[in-house]
Design a protein around this motif. Structure first.
Motif, PDB file in Angstrom:
ATOM      1  N   ASP A  57       0.851  -1.197   0.000  1.00  0.00           N
ATOM      2  CA  ASP A  57       0.000   0.000   0.000  1.00  0.00           C
ATOM      3  C   ASP A  57       0.884   1.245   0.000  1.00  0.00           C
ATOM      4  O   ASP A  57       1.891   1.314   0.712  1.00  0.00           O
ATOM      5  CB  ASP A  57      -0.882  -0.029   1.256  1.00  0.00           C
ATOM      6  CG  ASP A  57      -1.990   1.001   1.196  1.00  0.00           C
ATOM      7  OD1 ASP A  57      -1.676   2.210   1.269  1.00  0.00           O
ATOM      8  OD2 ASP A  57      -3.153   0.595   1.087  1.00  0.00           O
ATOM      9  N   ASN A  59       0.433   4.010   1.290  1.00  0.00           N
ATOM     10  CA  ASN A  59       0.383   4.786   2.526  1.00  0.00           C
ATOM     11  C   ASN A  59       1.539   4.420   3.468  1.00  0.00           C
ATOM     12  O   ASN A  59       1.801   5.113   4.440  1.00  0.00           O
ATOM     13  CB  ASN A  59      -0.957   4.532   3.221  1.00  0.00           C
ATOM     14  CG  ASN A  59      -1.233   5.522   4.336  1.00  0.00           C
ATOM     15  OD1 ASN A  59      -1.339   6.715   4.103  1.00  0.00           O
ATOM     16  ND2 ASN A  59      -1.316   5.012   5.549  1.00  0.00           N
ATOM     17  N   ARG A  60       2.211   3.333   3.177  1.00  0.00           N
ATOM     18  CA  ARG A  60       3.210   2.793   4.115  1.00  0.00           C
ATOM     19  C   ARG A  60       4.471   3.645   4.202  1.00  0.00           C
ATOM     20  O   ARG A  60       4.797   4.425   3.300  1.00  0.00           O
ATOM     21  CB  ARG A  60       3.598   1.375   3.711  1.00  0.00           C
ATOM     22  CG  ARG A  60       2.511   0.365   4.015  1.00  0.00           C
ATOM     23  CD  ARG A  60       3.063  -1.026   4.116  1.00  0.00           C
ATOM     24  NE  ARG A  60       2.079  -1.939   4.651  1.00  0.00           N
ATOM     25  CZ  ARG A  60       2.372  -3.075   5.257  1.00  0.00           C
ATOM     26  NH1 ARG A  60       3.621  -3.446   5.408  1.00  0.00           N
ATOM     27  NH2 ARG A  60       1.409  -3.869   5.721  1.00  0.00           N
ATOM     28  N   LEU A  61       5.204   3.435   5.315  1.00  0.00           N
ATOM     29  CA  LEU A  61       6.528   4.034   5.472  1.00  0.00           C
ATOM     30  C   LEU A  61       7.544   3.178   4.715  1.00  0.00           C
ATOM     31  O   LEU A  61       7.342   1.977   4.543  1.00  0.00           O
ATOM     32  CB  LEU A  61       6.941   4.054   6.949  1.00  0.00           C
ATOM     33  CG  LEU A  61       6.112   4.912   7.907  1.00  0.00           C
ATOM     34  CD1 LEU A  61       6.670   4.789   9.319  1.00  0.00           C
ATOM     35  CD2 LEU A  61       6.102   6.367   7.471  1.00  0.00           C
ATOM     36  N   TRP A  63      10.304   2.093   5.847  1.00  0.00           N
ATOM     37  CA  TRP A  63      10.699   1.027   6.793  1.00  0.00           C
ATOM     38  C   TRP A  63       9.937  -0.272   6.527  1.00  0.00           C
ATOM     39  O   TRP A  63      10.498  -1.358   6.635  1.00  0.00           O
ATOM     40  CB  TRP A  63      10.344   1.433   8.218  1.00  0.00           C
ATOM     41  CG  TRP A  63      11.367   2.070   9.085  1.00  0.00           C
ATOM     42  CD1 TRP A  63      11.262   3.289   9.665  1.00  0.00           C
ATOM     43  CD2 TRP A  63      12.620   1.529   9.519  1.00  0.00           C
ATOM     44  NE1 TRP A  63      12.378   3.548  10.420  1.00  0.00           N
ATOM     45  CE2 TRP A  63      13.233   2.499  10.346  1.00  0.00           C
ATOM     46  CE3 TRP A  63      13.302   0.338   9.283  1.00  0.00           C
ATOM     47  CZ2 TRP A  63      14.468   2.322  10.941  1.00  0.00           C
ATOM     48  CZ3 TRP A  63      14.535   0.162   9.882  1.00  0.00           C
ATOM     49  CH2 TRP A  63      15.108   1.140  10.697  1.00  0.00           C
ATOM     50  N   ASP A  64       8.652  -0.129   6.266  1.00  0.00           N
ATOM     51  CA  ASP A  64       7.754  -1.287   6.176  1.00  0.00           C
ATOM     52  C   ASP A  64       7.655  -1.883   4.777  1.00  0.00           C
ATOM     53  O   ASP A  64       6.862  -2.790   4.554  1.00  0.00           O
ATOM     54  CB  ASP A  64       6.351  -0.888   6.659  1.00  0.00           C
ATOM     55  CG  ASP A  64       6.305  -0.644   8.162  1.00  0.00           C
ATOM     56  OD1 ASP A  64       5.604   0.301   8.584  1.00  0.00           O
ATOM     57  OD2 ASP A  64       6.983  -1.396   8.886  1.00  0.00           O
TER      58      ASP A  64
ATOM     59  N   ILE B  27      -2.292  -6.368  12.014  1.00  0.00           N
ATOM     60  CA  ILE B  27      -1.930  -5.662  10.764  1.00  0.00           C
ATOM     61  C   ILE B  27      -1.864  -6.655   9.611  1.00  0.00           C
ATOM     62  O   ILE B  27      -1.089  -7.618   9.662  1.00  0.00           O
ATOM     63  CB  ILE B  27      -0.566  -4.963  10.932  1.00  0.00           C
ATOM     64  CG1 ILE B  27      -0.651  -3.951  12.080  1.00  0.00           C
ATOM     65  CG2 ILE B  27      -0.147  -4.271   9.637  1.00  0.00           C
ATOM     66  CD1 ILE B  27       0.671  -3.369  12.465  1.00  0.00           C
ATOM     67  N   PRO B  32      -2.604  -0.557   4.903  1.00  0.00           N
ATOM     68  CA  PRO B  32      -2.032   0.771   4.645  1.00  0.00           C
ATOM     69  C   PRO B  32      -0.907   1.169   5.601  1.00  0.00           C
ATOM     70  O   PRO B  32      -0.141   2.072   5.300  1.00  0.00           O
ATOM     71  CB  PRO B  32      -3.227   1.709   4.807  1.00  0.00           C
ATOM     72  CG  PRO B  32      -4.405   0.851   4.618  1.00  0.00           C
ATOM     73  CD  PRO B  32      -4.045  -0.494   5.145  1.00  0.00           C
ATOM     74  N   ILE B  33      -0.832   0.529   6.744  1.00  0.00           N
ATOM     75  CA  ILE B  33       0.337   0.757   7.593  1.00  0.00           C
ATOM     76  C   ILE B  33       1.026  -0.569   7.858  1.00  0.00           C
ATOM     77  O   ILE B  33       0.409  -1.616   7.842  1.00  0.00           O
ATOM     78  CB  ILE B  33      -0.014   1.447   8.941  1.00  0.00           C
ATOM     79  CG1 ILE B  33      -0.945   0.565   9.794  1.00  0.00           C
ATOM     80  CG2 ILE B  33      -0.608   2.826   8.709  1.00  0.00           C
ATOM     81  CD1 ILE B  33      -1.047   1.022  11.227  1.00  0.00           C
ATOM     82  N   GLY B  34       2.336  -0.465   8.112  1.00  0.00           N
ATOM     83  CA  GLY B  34       3.106  -1.668   8.406  1.00  0.00           C
ATOM     84  C   GLY B  34       3.512  -1.675   9.869  1.00  0.00           C
ATOM     85  O   GLY B  34       3.159  -0.764  10.631  1.00  0.00           O
ATOM     86  N   PRO B  35       4.266  -2.682  10.291  1.00  0.00           N
ATOM     87  CA  PRO B  35       4.633  -2.830  11.710  1.00  0.00           C
ATOM     88  C   PRO B  35       5.424  -1.640  12.260  1.00  0.00           C
ATOM     89  O   PRO B  35       5.220  -1.245  13.411  1.00  0.00           O
ATOM     90  CB  PRO B  35       5.501  -4.093  11.725  1.00  0.00           C
ATOM     91  CG  PRO B  35       5.199  -4.814  10.478  1.00  0.00           C
ATOM     92  CD  PRO B  35       4.749  -3.810   9.481  1.00  0.00           C
ATOM     93  N   GLU B  36       6.309  -1.080  11.449  1.00  0.00           N
ATOM     94  CA  GLU B  36       7.139   0.020  11.960  1.00  0.00           C
ATOM     95  C   GLU B  36       6.296   1.268  12.175  1.00  0.00           C
ATOM     96  O   GLU B  36       6.457   1.968  13.184  1.00  0.00           O
ATOM     97  CB  GLU B  36       8.301   0.295  10.982  1.00  0.00           C
ATOM     98  CG  GLU B  36       9.260   1.376  11.443  1.00  0.00           C
ATOM     99  CD  GLU B  36       9.959   1.078  12.759  1.00  0.00           C
ATOM    100  OE1 GLU B  36      10.051  -0.114  13.158  1.00  0.00           O
ATOM    101  OE2 GLU B  36      10.400   2.039  13.427  1.00  0.00           O
ATOM    102  N   ALA B  37       5.388   1.534  11.255  1.00  0.00           N
ATOM    103  CA  ALA B  37       4.483   2.675  11.417  1.00  0.00           C
ATOM    104  C   ALA B  37       3.612   2.474  12.653  1.00  0.00           C
ATOM    105  O   ALA B  37       3.381   3.411  13.434  1.00  0.00           O
ATOM    106  CB  ALA B  37       3.620   2.851  10.167  1.00  0.00           C
ATOM    107  N   LYS B  40       5.665   3.120  15.786  1.00  0.00           N
ATOM    108  CA  LYS B  40       5.875   4.555  16.033  1.00  0.00           C
ATOM    109  C   LYS B  40       4.594   5.167  16.604  1.00  0.00           C
ATOM    110  O   LYS B  40       4.634   6.022  17.485  1.00  0.00           O
ATOM    111  CB  LYS B  40       6.244   5.265  14.728  1.00  0.00           C
ATOM    112  CG  LYS B  40       7.667   4.989  14.257  1.00  0.00           C
ATOM    113  CD  LYS B  40       7.942   5.724  12.955  1.00  0.00           C
ATOM    114  CE  LYS B  40       9.262   5.370  12.343  1.00  0.00           C
ATOM    115  NZ  LYS B  40      10.436   5.691  13.116  1.00  0.00           N
ATOM    116  N   GLU B  61       0.616  -9.635   9.012  1.00  0.00           N
ATOM    117  CA  GLU B  61       2.046  -9.330   9.031  1.00  0.00           C
ATOM    118  C   GLU B  61       2.576  -9.214  10.462  1.00  0.00           C
ATOM    119  O   GLU B  61       3.677  -9.637  10.762  1.00  0.00           O
ATOM    120  CB  GLU B  61       2.301  -8.005   8.292  1.00  0.00           C
ATOM    121  CG  GLU B  61       3.770  -7.696   8.101  1.00  0.00           C
ATOM    122  CD  GLU B  61       3.996  -6.519   7.167  1.00  0.00           C
ATOM    123  OE1 GLU B  61       3.018  -5.998   6.593  1.00  0.00           O
ATOM    124  OE2 GLU B  61       5.163  -6.124   7.020  1.00  0.00           O
TER     125      GLU B  61
END
Lengths: 277, 112
Positions: A57, A59-61, A63-64, B27, B32-37, B40, B61
């Motif tokens: 996606d 939207n992700r950073l 890092w991810d 997650i 739209p967000i991953g583990p690191e996000a 944080k 994940e």
């Protein structure tokens, strides 16, 4: 032999791991690149490619999405080591780092090929003797002892005269393929010395090198309409129990090469097929 | 001809709970967000209260779990139970939040 730091491109496009993918996409478009090196406090953390981005996606950073801990090479490695790393890992780009993994630049296969290309035989893809000697020097300096096999195709000049140089080239290619197949990349470095002469630089001991030579002698080289091609082999080295003196490495290699070459000439003239110096 | 234009503004006001997360965030692999996000986010809103657990699963994940929960139940057991239940309703693109109640029932018998 040139070091990686002498050939690398120090200007690389980087991104912080805290930036979002949308930012990464803009950077890639802006610089016309397909990947970004992910760096935090100058330390390489990962690599982000357009393939990674397509899988996640937006939207992700970073890092991810990035691939953490990419394959790297130390600034003081030589270009031969760089090519070997790239080929072993099937990659085209290699970040160059210092001892603390601080990013210094990027080296690509394209960068090296211009230099490396002159070190390999375009007909067979084998390294020329010059490059093999550099590789042999690195092996000795890393504490390995060496044995050299010198291989000389029998009556090759007559093949060229009788059947033509196109057939002659086919024989050379066929022999090279056999050599690559029979050699073990863990121990052996095959190469082309000149014309119809080949080399194998090996970490084997002499007994194991003889077994390799016998294996090569038993592999038929058959081209349709052409009599079987035979080879004579000379072996030198592989008997020392202690490490060689590393101060005269180049002289040592030349000496071994000469011994192996003369042994192969003796094998050819006496029709013995294999002579150990 | 008379023209009358009005604008109606409708507001729905609720309290933003602090912290806004429940006990567990799940997650998805394509969320739209991953583990690191997520790490944080929870660190910013509730420092040192959550642990991020990366899992091997086709749809999930990672799990972000409130630390006190991990003191009541074994980590791997908790993860396997959560994954078993969420995988029935989960899609890779979503983020779920779970409220958990963990209670310990202890029965002891002894000879008088």
């Amino acid at each position: 032999m040139k070091k990686v730091c002498q050939v690398m491109n120090p200007k690389v496009v980087t991104i912080s791991p805290d930036k979002g993918i949308e930012h990464a996409i803009r950077l890639m478009d802006q610089h016309g690149v397909g990947s970004l090196l992910v760096v935090q406090n100058n330390v390489l953390k990962g690599i982000l490619t357009s393939k990674d981005i397509r899988k996640h996606d937006r939207n992700r950073l970073t890092w991810d999405v990035m691939t953490p801990n990419p394959i790297v090479i130390n600034e003081n490695a030589n270009i031969v080591e760089a090519i070997q790393v790239m080929e072993n890992h099937c990659i085209e780009h290699l970040p160059v780092v210092d001892e603390e993994r601080k990013l210094l630049g990027l080296i690509t296969k394209k960068d090296i090929l211009g230099l490396f290309g002159s070190f390999t035989d375009p007909l067979t893809g084998l390294p020329w003797g010059t490059l093999l000697k550099h590789m042999a020097k690195d092996l000795l300096l890393n504490g390995n002892d060496l044995v050299i096999l010198f291989l000389d195709l029998d009556d090759f000049g007559l093949f060229n005269k009788r059947f033509g140089h196109v057939i002659g080239d086919k024989i050379i290619v066929c022999f090279s393929k056999m050599l690559k197949r029979v050699c073990d990349p863990e121990y052996d470095l095959p190469g082309r010395y000149a014309g119809d002469e080949f080399l194998v630089i090996s970490k084997r001991n002499q007994e194991e090198a003889k077994k390799l030579a016998v294996k090569i002698l038993n592999e038929p080289i058959n081209i349709e309409g052409v009599p079987e091609v035979r080879v004579s082999i000379g072996i030198a080295g592989g008997r020392r129990k202690e490490l060689r003196d590393t101060n005269s490495v180049e002289h040592m290699i030349d000496e071994l090469l000469n011994l192996a070459s003369r042994a192969s000439t003796e094998a050819k003239s006496t029709r013995v097929k294999l002579v150990v110096a | 001809m008379e023209k009358n234009k009005t604008i109606t503004l409708s507001m729905n006001i609720t309290e933003f709970e602090m912290p806004p997360m429940r006990d567990v965030i799940v997650i998805g692999v394509a969320a739209p967000i991953g583990p690191e996000a997520a790490r944080k986010m929870v660190e910013a809103l509730s420092p040192e209260q959550y642990e991020v657990l990366i899992v091997e699963h086709e749809k999930v994940e990672a799990l972000v779990v409130r630390k006190p929960i991990l003191q009541l139940i074994d980590k791997s057991k908790l993860v396997s139970e959560i994954l078993e239940e969420v995988s029935k309703i989960m899609t890779p693109k979503i983020v779920l939040r779970i409220s958990l109640n963990v209670s310990l029932n202890i029965t002891k018998t002894f000879n008088e």
